[in-house]
Design a protein around this motif. Structure first.
Motif, PDB file in Angstrom:
ATOM      1  N   MET A 227      40.398  41.091  45.248  1.00 21.16           N
ATOM      2  CA  MET A 227      39.681  39.859  45.563  1.00 21.16           C
ATOM      3  C   MET A 227      38.757  40.079  46.768  1.00 21.16           C
ATOM      4  O   MET A 227      37.588  39.700  46.736  1.00 21.16           O
ATOM      5  CB  MET A 227      40.681  38.731  45.849  1.00 21.16           C
ATOM      6  CG  MET A 227      40.030  37.385  46.072  1.00 21.16           C
ATOM      7  SD  MET A 227      41.210  36.015  46.173  1.00 21.16           S
ATOM      8  CE  MET A 227      42.401  36.615  47.331  1.00 21.16           C
ATOM      9  N   ALA A 228      39.270  40.696  47.809  1.00 17.14           N
ATOM     10  CA  ALA A 228      38.466  40.935  49.012  1.00 17.14           C
ATOM     11  C   ALA A 228      37.330  41.905  48.723  1.00 17.14           C
ATOM     12  O   ALA A 228      36.173  41.658  49.092  1.00 17.14           O
ATOM     13  CB  ALA A 228      39.349  41.473  50.141  1.00 17.14           C
ATOM     14  N   THR A 229      37.637  42.995  48.052  1.00 15.15           N
ATOM     15  CA  THR A 229      36.622  43.988  47.728  1.00 15.15           C
ATOM     16  C   THR A 229      35.547  43.394  46.821  1.00 15.15           C
ATOM     17  O   THR A 229      34.351  43.612  47.036  1.00 15.15           O
ATOM     18  CB  THR A 229      37.265  45.210  47.047  1.00 15.15           C
ATOM     19  OG1 THR A 229      38.237  45.767  47.926  1.00 15.15           O
ATOM     20  CG2 THR A 229      36.234  46.272  46.722  1.00 15.15           C
ATOM     21  N   GLY A 230      35.970  42.636  45.830  1.00 13.61           N
ATOM     22  CA  GLY A 230      35.014  42.020  44.909  1.00 13.61           C
ATOM     23  C   GLY A 230      34.099  41.031  45.597  1.00 13.61           C
ATOM     24  O   GLY A 230      32.887  40.986  45.337  1.00 13.61           O
ATOM     25  N   ARG A 231      34.656  40.241  46.505  1.00  7.61           N
ATOM     26  CA  ARG A 231      33.840  39.235  47.209  1.00  7.61           C
ATOM     27  C   ARG A 231      32.824  39.901  48.125  1.00  7.61           C
ATOM     28  O   ARG A 231      31.674  39.468  48.211  1.00  7.61           O
ATOM     29  CB  ARG A 231      34.771  38.303  47.997  1.00  7.61           C
ATOM     30  CG  ARG A 231      34.064  37.166  48.663  1.00  7.61           C
ATOM     31  CD  ARG A 231      33.386  36.287  47.594  1.00  7.61           C
ATOM     32  NE  ARG A 231      32.380  35.459  48.196  1.00  7.61           N
ATOM     33  CZ  ARG A 231      31.092  35.812  48.368  1.00  7.61           C
ATOM     34  NH1 ARG A 231      30.654  36.967  47.974  1.00  7.61           N
ATOM     35  NH2 ARG A 231      30.244  34.978  48.933  1.00  7.61           N
ATOM     36  N   VAL A 232      33.232  40.956  48.800  1.00  5.84           N
ATOM     37  CA  VAL A 232      32.304  41.685  49.674  1.00  5.84           C
ATOM     38  C   VAL A 232      31.229  42.368  48.824  1.00  5.84           C
ATOM     39  O   VAL A 232      30.040  42.315  49.155  1.00  5.84           O
ATOM     40  CB  VAL A 232      33.059  42.709  50.556  1.00  5.84           C
ATOM     41  CG1 VAL A 232      32.079  43.619  51.289  1.00  5.84           C
ATOM     42  CG2 VAL A 232      33.958  41.983  51.547  1.00  5.84           C
ATOM     43  N   ALA A 233      31.631  43.002  47.740  1.00  8.02           N
ATOM     44  CA  ALA A 233      30.655  43.660  46.862  1.00  8.02           C
ATOM     45  C   ALA A 233      29.617  42.660  46.362  1.00  8.02           C
ATOM     46  O   ALA A 233      28.416  42.955  46.347  1.00  8.02           O
ATOM     47  CB  ALA A 233      31.368  44.328  45.684  1.00  8.02           C
ATOM     48  N   LEU A 234      30.057  41.477  45.995  1.00 11.73           N
ATOM     49  CA  LEU A 234      29.141  40.433  45.531  1.00 11.73           C
ATOM     50  C   LEU A 234      28.134  40.065  46.624  1.00 11.73           C
ATOM     51  O   LEU A 234      26.930  39.954  46.359  1.00 11.73           O
ATOM     52  CB  LEU A 234      29.936  39.197  45.103  1.00 11.73           C
ATOM     53  CG  LEU A 234      29.133  38.016  44.575  1.00 11.73           C
ATOM     54  CD1 LEU A 234      28.437  38.388  43.268  1.00 11.73           C
ATOM     55  CD2 LEU A 234      30.057  36.827  44.350  1.00 11.73           C
ATOM     56  N   ALA A 235      28.597  39.919  47.844  1.00 14.61           N
ATOM     57  CA  ALA A 235      27.712  39.564  48.960  1.00 14.61           C
ATOM     58  C   ALA A 235      26.677  40.653  49.231  1.00 14.61           C
ATOM     59  O   ALA A 235      25.562  40.365  49.666  1.00 14.61           O
ATOM     60  CB  ALA A 235      28.535  39.295  50.217  1.00 14.61           C
TER      61      ALA A 235
END
Length: 147
Positions: free
Chosen positions: A37-45
Protein backbone atom coordinates in the motif's frame (compact mmCIF):
# COMPACT_ATOMS: atom_id res chain seq x y z
CA UNK A 1 -3.59 15.84 -5.08
CA UNK A 2 -0.65 18.12 -5.78
CA UNK A 3 1.76 16.42 -8.11
CA UNK A 4 5.31 17.49 -8.69
CA UNK A 5 6.00 18.60 -12.24
CA UNK A 6 8.55 16.52 -14.12
CA UNK A 7 11.01 19.41 -14.18
CA UNK A 8 10.56 20.06 -10.45
CA UNK A 9 10.87 16.34 -9.69
CA UNK A 10 14.12 16.12 -11.70
CA UNK A 11 15.44 19.22 -9.94
CA UNK A 12 14.84 17.64 -6.52
CA UNK A 13 16.24 14.21 -7.42
CA UNK A 14 19.80 13.36 -6.50
CA UNK A 15 21.90 10.24 -6.32
CA UNK A 16 20.92 7.81 -3.56
CA UNK A 17 23.35 5.33 -2.01
CA UNK A 18 22.88 1.60 -2.20
CA UNK A 19 23.59 -0.45 0.86
CA UNK A 20 27.01 -2.00 1.24
CA UNK A 21 25.77 -5.59 1.27
CA UNK A 22 26.87 -6.20 -2.31
CA UNK A 23 23.78 -8.30 -3.04
CA UNK A 24 20.71 -6.23 -2.14
CA UNK A 25 18.30 -8.86 -3.41
CA UNK A 26 19.34 -11.15 -0.54
CA UNK A 27 17.72 -8.77 1.94
CA UNK A 28 14.19 -9.04 0.51
CA UNK A 29 11.45 -10.31 2.77
CA UNK A 30 7.84 -11.11 1.87
CA UNK A 31 5.86 -7.90 1.46
CA UNK A 32 2.87 -7.22 3.67
CA UNK A 33 -0.26 -5.38 2.56
CA UNK A 34 1.09 -2.27 4.31
CA UNK A 35 4.34 -2.49 2.33
CA UNK A 36 2.43 -2.74 -0.93
CA UNK A 37 0.00 0.00 0.00
CA UNK A 38 2.76 2.46 0.93
CA UNK A 39 4.93 1.60 -2.05
CA UNK A 40 1.99 1.79 -4.44
CA UNK A 41 0.85 5.17 -3.13
CA UNK A 42 4.33 6.65 -3.42
CA UNK A 43 4.80 5.19 -6.91
CA UNK A 44 1.50 6.76 -7.96
CA UNK A 45 2.59 10.18 -6.67
CA UNK A 46 5.85 9.90 -8.62
CA UNK A 47 4.17 8.58 -11.78
CA UNK A 48 5.87 5.19 -11.54
CA UNK A 49 4.89 1.53 -11.32
CA UNK A 50 5.32 0.02 -7.83
CA UNK A 51 7.62 -2.69 -9.19
CA UNK A 52 10.03 0.04 -10.38
CA UNK A 53 10.81 0.82 -6.75
CA UNK A 54 11.81 -2.79 -6.06
CA UNK A 55 14.56 -2.92 -8.68
CA UNK A 56 17.91 -4.25 -7.47
CA UNK A 57 19.67 -1.35 -9.20
CA UNK A 58 19.34 2.32 -8.27
CA UNK A 59 17.55 3.11 -11.51
CA UNK A 60 16.79 6.61 -12.64
CA UNK A 61 16.95 9.44 -10.11
CA UNK A 62 13.15 9.74 -9.84
CA UNK A 63 12.87 6.00 -9.09
CA UNK A 64 15.60 6.23 -6.45
CA UNK A 65 13.91 9.26 -4.88
CA UNK A 66 10.54 7.46 -4.79
CA UNK A 67 12.24 4.48 -3.12
CA UNK A 68 13.72 6.83 -0.51
CA UNK A 69 10.30 8.34 0.13
CA UNK A 70 8.82 4.86 0.49
CA UNK A 71 11.47 3.89 3.05
CA UNK A 72 10.75 7.12 4.93
CA UNK A 73 6.99 6.49 4.90
CA UNK A 74 7.42 2.89 6.05
CA UNK A 75 9.74 3.90 8.88
CA UNK A 76 8.30 7.20 10.09
CA UNK A 77 4.58 6.77 9.37
CA UNK A 78 4.08 3.01 9.46
CA UNK A 79 6.45 2.30 12.36
CA UNK A 80 8.74 -0.21 10.69
CA UNK A 81 12.33 -0.31 11.88
CA UNK A 82 15.02 1.02 9.55
CA UNK A 83 16.04 -2.58 8.84
CA UNK A 84 12.48 -3.60 8.00
CA UNK A 85 11.93 -0.54 5.81
CA UNK A 86 15.14 -1.21 3.91
CA UNK A 87 14.44 -4.93 3.53
CA UNK A 88 11.25 -4.16 1.59
CA UNK A 89 13.55 -2.90 -1.17
CA UNK A 90 16.46 -5.29 -0.67
CA UNK A 91 18.62 -2.62 0.98
CA UNK A 92 20.26 -2.38 4.39
CA UNK A 93 19.40 -0.17 7.37
CA UNK A 94 22.06 2.43 6.62
CA UNK A 95 20.43 3.04 3.25
CA UNK A 96 17.06 3.54 4.96
CA UNK A 97 18.64 5.91 7.48
CA UNK A 98 20.15 7.91 4.61
CA UNK A 99 16.78 7.93 2.83
CA UNK A 100 15.03 9.29 5.93
CA UNK A 101 17.59 12.07 6.29
CA UNK A 102 17.29 13.01 2.60
CA UNK A 103 13.48 13.09 2.77
CA UNK A 104 13.51 15.14 5.99
CA UNK A 105 15.75 17.67 4.22
CA UNK A 106 13.46 17.71 1.18
CA UNK A 107 10.47 18.49 3.40
CA UNK A 108 11.84 22.03 3.63
CA UNK A 109 10.38 22.49 0.13
CA UNK A 110 6.67 23.36 0.60
CA UNK A 111 5.63 21.62 -2.65
CA UNK A 112 7.42 18.39 -1.73
CA UNK A 113 6.09 18.58 1.84
CA UNK A 114 2.52 19.01 0.57
CA UNK A 115 2.79 15.89 -1.59
CA UNK A 116 4.31 13.90 1.25
CA UNK A 117 1.68 15.12 3.73
CA UNK A 118 -1.08 14.04 1.38
CA UNK A 119 0.48 10.59 0.94
CA UNK A 120 0.75 10.24 4.74
CA UNK A 121 -2.88 11.28 5.20
CA UNK A 122 -4.16 8.88 2.58
CA UNK A 123 -2.20 5.97 4.02
CA UNK A 124 -3.41 6.77 7.51
CA UNK A 125 -7.01 6.85 6.31
CA UNK A 126 -6.55 3.58 4.41
CA UNK A 127 -5.13 1.83 7.46
CA UNK A 128 -7.90 3.15 9.68
CA UNK A 129 -10.50 1.95 7.18
CA UNK A 130 -8.88 -1.46 6.85
CA UNK A 131 -8.73 -1.90 10.62
CA UNK A 132 -12.43 -1.01 10.92
CA UNK A 133 -13.30 -3.73 8.39
CA UNK A 134 -10.92 -6.34 9.76
CA UNK A 135 -10.10 -5.75 13.45
CA UNK A 136 -6.51 -6.56 14.24
CA UNK A 137 -6.26 -9.71 16.29
CA UNK A 138 -3.50 -12.24 16.71
CA UNK A 139 -3.50 -14.84 14.00
CA UNK A 140 -6.09 -14.29 11.19
CA UNK A 141 -6.56 -11.21 9.04
CA UNK A 142 -4.40 -8.99 11.23
CA UNK A 143 -1.28 -10.44 9.65
CA UNK A 144 -2.22 -8.85 6.34
CA UNK A 145 -1.99 -5.38 7.91
CA UNK A 146 0.87 -5.84 10.33
CA UNK A 147 4.32 -4.66 9.35
Amino acid sequence: MPRLSEGRMNEMCGDPHLGSSGHPSQLHRPLSAVDWMATGRVALAFGLKPEDLHSASRGFANVARARQVSMYILHVCMGLTLSQSAAVFGRDRTTAAHACKVVEDLREDPEFDAVLSEIEGQLSASLTSARMCCPLTAGGQADAFSA
